[in-house]
Design a protein around this motif. Sequence first.
Motif, PDB file in Angstrom:
ATOM      1  N   LYS A  18       0.381  -1.043   0.229  1.00 41.19           N
ATOM      2  CA  LYS A  18       0.239  -0.208   0.031  1.00 41.19           C
ATOM      3  C   LYS A  18       0.685   0.923  -0.253  1.00 41.19           C
ATOM      4  O   LYS A  18       1.854   1.807   0.496  1.00 41.19           O
ATOM      5  CB  LYS A  18      -0.931   0.177   1.721  1.00 41.19           C
ATOM      6  N   VAL A  19       0.473   1.962  -0.476  1.00 35.99           N
ATOM      7  CA  VAL A  19       0.877   3.521  -0.507  1.00 35.99           C
ATOM      8  C   VAL A  19       0.899   4.080   0.547  1.00 35.99           C
ATOM      9  O   VAL A  19      -0.388   4.420   0.285  1.00 35.99           O
ATOM     10  CB  VAL A  19       0.769   4.314  -2.283  1.00 35.99           C
ATOM     11  N   ILE A  20       2.134   4.686   1.142  1.00 37.79           N
ATOM     12  CA  ILE A  20       1.253   5.453   2.147  1.00 37.79           C
ATOM     13  C   ILE A  20       2.086   6.929   2.266  1.00 37.79           C
ATOM     14  O   ILE A  20       1.340   7.587   3.418  1.00 37.79           O
ATOM     15  CB  ILE A  20       1.643   4.652   3.818  1.00 37.79           C
ATOM     16  N   LEU A  42       6.128   2.447   0.844  1.00 40.47           N
ATOM     17  CA  LEU A  42       5.324   1.261   0.878  1.00 40.47           C
ATOM     18  C   LEU A  42       5.359   0.566   1.736  1.00 40.47           C
ATOM     19  O   LEU A  42       6.530   0.854   2.417  1.00 40.47           O
ATOM     20  CB  LEU A  42       5.713   0.808  -0.773  1.00 40.47           C
ATOM     21  N   GLU A  43       4.264   0.152   2.225  1.00 38.15           N
ATOM     22  CA  GLU A  43       4.312  -0.770   3.406  1.00 38.15           C
ATOM     23  C   GLU A  43       2.980  -1.602   2.973  1.00 38.15           C
ATOM     24  O   GLU A  43       2.342  -1.979   2.400  1.00 38.15           O
ATOM     25  CB  GLU A  43       3.123   0.098   4.262  1.00 38.15           C
ATOM     26  N   ASP A  44       3.899  -3.149   4.084  1.00 36.58           N
ATOM     27  CA  ASP A  44       2.387  -4.194   3.724  1.00 36.58           C
ATOM     28  C   ASP A  44       2.999  -4.715   5.209  1.00 36.58           C
ATOM     29  O   ASP A  44       3.472  -4.199   5.898  1.00 36.58           O
ATOM     30  CB  ASP A  44       3.387  -5.241   2.823  1.00 36.58           C
ATOM     31  N   ASP A  45       2.637  -6.372   5.330  1.00 38.80           N
ATOM     32  CA  ASP A  45       2.214  -6.089   7.159  1.00 38.80           C
ATOM     33  C   ASP A  45       3.760  -6.674   7.090  1.00 38.80           C
ATOM     34  O   ASP A  45       3.526  -7.233   9.235  1.00 38.80           O
ATOM     35  CB  ASP A  45       1.585  -7.359   7.484  1.00 38.80           C
ATOM     36  N   THR A  46       4.894  -6.127   6.645  1.00 36.61           N
ATOM     37  CA  THR A  46       6.225  -6.858   7.664  1.00 36.61           C
ATOM     38  C   THR A  46       7.457  -6.069   7.573  1.00 36.61           C
ATOM     39  O   THR A  46       7.960  -5.691   7.769  1.00 36.61           O
ATOM     40  CB  THR A  46       6.870  -8.044   6.295  1.00 36.61           C
ATOM     41  N   GLY A  47       7.038  -4.113   6.589  1.00 44.75           N
ATOM     42  CA  GLY A  47       7.518  -3.548   7.166  1.00 44.75           C
ATOM     43  C   GLY A  47       7.244  -2.449   5.735  1.00 44.75           C
ATOM     44  O   GLY A  47       6.130  -2.520   5.266  1.00 44.75           O
TER      45      GLY A  47
END
Length: 68
Positions: A18-20, A42-47
Motif C-alpha cells: 500500500k502507498v502510504i 510503500l507498506e505491507d504487514d512486514t514493513g
Amino acid sequence: MKIADVKVGMSNITLTAKVIEISESRDVQTKYGPRSVADAILEDDTGQISLSLWETQIKSIAVGDTIN
C-alpha cells in the motif's frame, strides 16, 4: 514477495504493498537531462520500503493505492 524479504541489490522483484506517502516531485539532472522524481513509501504487514517514481510514474499512483 514481502517487504521484509527484499535485500540490497535485488532487482525485478514483485510485491504487493500500500502507498502510504508520496513526496513532492523535484527536478534532478541525469545523464539524459533534467527529470522529475518523487519518493513513495510503500507498506505491507512486514514493513516499509521506499520507491523512486520517475516522470509519468509520479501521477500514476496515489496515497492509499495498493500496487503490485
